[in-house]
Enzyme design. Structure first.
Site, PDB file in Angstrom:
ATOM      1  N   CYS A  44       7.749   4.666   1.209  1.00 30.16           N
ATOM      2  CA  CYS A  44       7.690   5.822   2.119  1.00 30.16           C
ATOM      3  C   CYS A  44       8.932   6.707   1.987  1.00 30.16           C
ATOM      4  CB  CYS A  44       7.569   5.334   3.558  1.00 30.16           C
ATOM      5  SG  CYS A  44       6.375   4.000   3.731  1.00 30.16           S
ATOM      6  N   TRP A 432       5.453  19.313  33.038  1.00 29.39           N
ATOM      7  CA  TRP A 432       4.192  18.657  32.681  1.00 29.39           C
ATOM      8  C   TRP A 432       4.264  18.362  31.189  1.00 29.39           C
ATOM      9  CZ3 TRP A 432       0.527  16.972  35.935  1.00 29.39           C
ATOM     10  CH2 TRP A 432       0.529  17.477  37.224  1.00 29.39           C
TER      11      TRP A 432
HETATM   12  P1  FAD Z   1       2.047  -1.728  -2.950  1.00 29.77           P
HETATM   13  O1  FAD Z   1       3.193  -0.938  -2.431  1.00 29.77           O
HETATM   14  O2  FAD Z   1       1.035  -1.035  -3.789  1.00 29.77           O
HETATM   15  O3  FAD Z   1       2.619  -2.987  -3.746  1.00 29.77           O
HETATM   16  C1  FAD Z   1       1.768  -3.864  -4.433  1.00 29.77           C
HETATM   17  C2  FAD Z   1       2.566  -4.509  -5.552  1.00 29.77           C
HETATM   18  O4  FAD Z   1       1.760  -5.496  -6.171  1.00 29.77           O
HETATM   19  C3  FAD Z   1       2.962  -3.522  -6.659  1.00 29.77           C
HETATM   20  O5  FAD Z   1       4.362  -3.478  -6.801  1.00 29.77           O
HETATM   21  C4  FAD Z   1       2.291  -4.071  -7.916  1.00 29.77           C
HETATM   22  O6  FAD Z   1       3.108  -3.974  -9.067  1.00 29.77           O
HETATM   23  C5  FAD Z   1       2.077  -5.535  -7.541  1.00 29.77           C
HETATM   24  N1  FAD Z   1       0.949  -6.145  -8.262  1.00 29.77           N
HETATM   25  C6  FAD Z   1      -0.324  -5.663  -8.342  1.00 29.77           C
HETATM   26  N2  FAD Z   1      -1.084  -6.509  -9.081  1.00 29.77           N
HETATM   27  C7  FAD Z   1      -0.279  -7.523  -9.450  1.00 29.77           C
HETATM   28  C8  FAD Z   1      -0.488  -8.700 -10.226  1.00 29.77           C
HETATM   29  N3  FAD Z   1      -1.687  -9.002 -10.740  1.00 29.77           N
HETATM   30  N4  FAD Z   1       0.558  -9.542 -10.434  1.00 29.77           N
HETATM   31  C9  FAD Z   1       1.779  -9.254  -9.907  1.00 29.77           C
HETATM   32  N5  FAD Z   1       2.032  -8.158  -9.172  1.00 29.77           N
HETATM   33  C10 FAD Z   1       1.017  -7.302  -8.938  1.00 29.77           C
HETATM   34  N6  FAD Z   1       3.089   4.635   4.669  1.00 29.77           N
HETATM   35  C11 FAD Z   1       3.463   4.885   5.959  1.00 29.77           C
HETATM   36  O7  FAD Z   1       3.027   4.152   6.872  1.00 29.77           O
HETATM   37  N7  FAD Z   1       4.327   5.909   6.281  1.00 29.77           N
HETATM   38  C12 FAD Z   1       4.858   6.707   5.321  1.00 29.77           C
HETATM   39  O8  FAD Z   1       5.650   7.603   5.628  1.00 29.77           O
HETATM   40  C13 FAD Z   1       4.466   6.485   3.964  1.00 29.77           C
HETATM   41  N8  FAD Z   1       4.945   7.282   2.984  1.00 29.77           N
HETATM   42  C14 FAD Z   1       4.595   7.022   1.681  1.00 29.77           C
HETATM   43  C15 FAD Z   1       5.124   7.840   0.677  1.00 29.77           C
HETATM   44  C16 FAD Z   1       4.787   7.605  -0.646  1.00 29.77           C
HETATM   45  C17 FAD Z   1       5.334   8.489  -1.709  1.00 29.77           C
HETATM   46  C18 FAD Z   1       3.926   6.523  -0.980  1.00 29.77           C
HETATM   47  C19 FAD Z   1       3.573   6.231  -2.404  1.00 29.77           C
HETATM   48  C20 FAD Z   1       3.401   5.711   0.010  1.00 29.77           C
HETATM   49  C21 FAD Z   1       3.733   5.953   1.347  1.00 29.77           C
HETATM   50  N9  FAD Z   1       3.219   5.166   2.377  1.00 29.77           N
HETATM   51  C22 FAD Z   1       3.569   5.411   3.681  1.00 29.77           C
HETATM   52  C23 FAD Z   1       2.306   4.040   2.084  1.00 29.77           C
HETATM   53  C24 FAD Z   1       3.064   2.719   1.898  1.00 29.77           C
HETATM   54  O9  FAD Z   1       4.091   2.881   0.974  1.00 29.77           O
HETATM   55  C25 FAD Z   1       2.082   1.658   1.427  1.00 29.77           C
HETATM   56  O10 FAD Z   1       1.140   1.468   2.463  1.00 29.77           O
HETATM   57  C26 FAD Z   1       2.770   0.345   1.103  1.00 29.77           C
HETATM   58  O11 FAD Z   1       3.631   0.468   0.016  1.00 29.77           O
HETATM   59  C27 FAD Z   1       1.729  -0.724   0.790  1.00 29.77           C
HETATM   60  O12 FAD Z   1       2.369  -1.891   0.435  1.00 29.77           O
HETATM   61  P2  FAD Z   1       1.618  -3.029  -0.370  1.00 29.77           P
HETATM   62  O13 FAD Z   1       2.613  -4.133  -0.517  1.00 29.77           O
HETATM   63  O14 FAD Z   1       0.328  -3.341   0.265  1.00 29.77           O
HETATM   64  O15 FAD Z   1       1.218  -2.386  -1.758  1.00 29.77           O
END
Ligand code: FAD
Ligand code: NAD
Length: 443
Positions: A44, A432
């Site tokens: 984010c 308000w």
């Molecule tokens: P991801 O961040 O996608 O991480 C998943 C990880 O799993 C990745 O690093 C990937 O390499 C790894 N992976 C995948 N498959 C495999 C595998 N087979 N083996 C090993 N590793 C693997 N959300 C908000 O609430 N507020 C905000 O202001 C906000 N701003 C954002 C701004 C930007 C520019 C972006 C891109 C996103 C933003 N978000 C925001 C969304 C937030 O960043 C995501 O919801 C969050 O990163 C999700 O986390 P995650 O761990 O589920 O997935």
């Protein structure tokens, strides 16, 4: 011997699950496999590194692999899980640095593989100078690209397009924002889109709406974007046209997806397979207004998913309470916060949805520096049940969305909103509160 938890993916969902499980049950062996070089960071914050407001990408990291190790969590970066056998509870891992494959085993597994940019089928996106923004690696590439760039085109005026348009302007680039639909932030109602468009244009962003991108022109390096409305010269193109959950590994091992296409879980973040949990952008949530599964790929949700899965795996009682769809972002001087359903979405869902939209202020009219603030309330005709809302402000005043979000979680009505005891002092609110002024307009 303690049980073994393997977490796949180490950003928000995965890092939270690993840290919580180890904290609650230090006997657990916890291993995180992450295919990229980074773990536990706030994606984010990427737009603010691009703008230069945050000096280095490293500032976004919450916990380094070494810090995890000190807490007893083994983190292996550049390790991709390529296969899982849920019968034998084994996995196959590819080490990208050593270029070797090995087997591991688990008692519990957390799928936290996140999401990836969804690229439209436009010719020319494979050229140099074309970027997406999802990971720290993407941030690194874009930071380098910004050095020589002068004219940027951004495809998509959703969250990323809007935040990065500001970042690029702060770096002195000319910016054209190209949106397929008829307004910026098209998943929300027109009034908010109008405010955003004015703000973008006031800060020198060219906003093209209802535009179809046909191709990215160039001879291996991008030079222009060809659209239905004309050609936009650009030496840097950011494609920010939405994301898709990374479900391939889950599907291959027999994990069931829900109706949204993300992984289906129960309140404990457990999937259909014994010992297998999912957390973050790869997983669905339960929407408390719609009363059905919903995909809300946001950072705070990912952390809550991970924390719930980690606690459950550690043997604690924990449940994820679901979402109402609350979000906030900054576009130049405006903070735009939304919760629940827009009126358009509520009508599509079959609600008899009505709305009021008012302009008020973020402080008493006589208080120096008080600024305009807008509230939209969406409610069901007849019952007065609240369905959603938006607050647009010039700063933290937009956070009053949280009062509305709390009411949505409780299934509250416009009457409930009117009875709230909200904070008042001239520097922060009119006598308000703007939320109450909006509720008073409901007939
Ligand atoms: P991801 O961040 O996608 O991480 C998943 C990880 O799993 C990745 O690093 C990937 O390499 C790894 N992976 C995948 N498959 C495999 C595998 N087979 N083996 C090993 N590793 C693997 N959300 C908000 O609430 N507020 C905000 O202001 C906000 N701003 C954002 C701004 C930007 C520019 C972006 C891109 C996103 C933003 N978000 C925001 C969304 C937030 O960043 C995501 O919801 C969050 O990163 C999700 O986390 P995650 O761990 O589920 O997935
Ligand atoms: P998005 O879904 O927010 O916006 C995508 C936009 O691209 C939409 O307006 C869509 O109409 C438009 N679009 C789609 N195809 C197009 C095409 N061919 N040409 C032009 N426009 C097109 O997705 P995003 O901006 O890529 O952001 C991805 C995710 O990142 C978000 O869903 C959100 O979960 C997360 N995020 C959240 C925040 C925040 O909460 N502040 C900030 C940044 C990112």
């Amino acid at each position: 011997m303690g049980k073994r938890l393997v977490v796949i993916g180490g950003v928000a969902g995965g890092a939270s699950a690993a840290a919580k499980a180890k904290r609650e049950n230090p006997e657990l062996e916890v291993v995180v496999y992450e295919k990229s070089g980074w773990v536990s960071y706030g994606a984010c914050g990427l737009p603010y590194v691009l703008s230069g407001e945050i000096p280095r990408l490293e500032k976004l990291v919450a916990r380094t692999p070494e810090e995890f190790r000190r807490q007893g969590v083994e983190v292996r970066t550049h390790h991709e899980v390529v296969d899982v056998d849920p019968e034998l509870r084994t996995l196959t891992v590819f080490d990208h640095q050593e270029r070797r494959t090995f087997q591991d085993r688990y008692d519990y597994l957390v799928l936290a593989t996140g999401a990836r940019p969804s690229l439209p089928p436009i010719p020319g996106t494979e050229q140099e100078g074309v970027y997406t923004l999802r990971s720290m690696e993407d941030g690194e590439s874009l930071l380098k690209a910004l050095k020589g760039a002068q004219r940027a085109a951004i495809l998509g005026a959703g969250y990323i397009g809007l935040e990065v348009a500001e970042a690029f302007r702060k770096r002195g680039l000319e910016v054209t924002l190209l949106e397929l639909k008829d307004r910026p932030l098209p998943h929300w109602d027109q009034e908010v889109g109008n405010l955003l468009k004015e703000e973008l244009e006031r800060h020198g962003v060219e906003v093209w709406t209802r535009v179809e991108v046909k191709a990215l022109r160039g001879q291996g390096r991008v030079e222009a974007v060809e659209t239905s409305e004309g050609v936009v010269p650009a030496d840097l193109v950011l494609v920010a046209t939405g994301i898709k959950p990374n479900t391939l590994l889950a599907q291959a091992m027999g994990v069931a997806l829900g109706p949204t296409g993300a992984i289906a879980t129960d309140e404990r973040m457990h999937t259909n397979l014994e010992g297998v949990y999912a957390a973050g952008d790869v997983a669905e949530s339960f929407h408390q207004v719609l009363k059905r599964p919903y995909w809300l790929p946001l950072g705070d949700v990912a952390n809550k998913h991970g924390r719930t899965a980690g606690a459950v795996i550690a043997g604690k009682e924990a449940r994820f309470a679901g979402v109402v769809g609350t979000a906030i972002f900054k576009a130049f001087g405006l903070a735009v916060a939304t919760t629940g359903l827009s009126q358009e979405a509520a009508l599509r869902e079959g609600f008899q949805a009505r709305k009021v939209f008012i302009q008020s202020r973020d402080g008493a009219h006589y208080y120096p520096g008080s600024q305009p603030l807008w509230v939209e309330l969406i409610y069901e005709e007849g019952t007065g049940k609240l369905l959603g809302g938006a607050v647009v402000a010039h700063g933290h005043g937009a956070l009053r969305i949280d009062a509305l979000a709390a009411l949505l979680h409780q299934g509250g009505t416009v009457e409930d909103l009117l009875s709230l005891d909200l904070a008042y002092a001239p520097p922060y609110s009119p006598v308000w509160d703007p939320l109450l002024i909006a509720a008073q307009q409901v007939k």
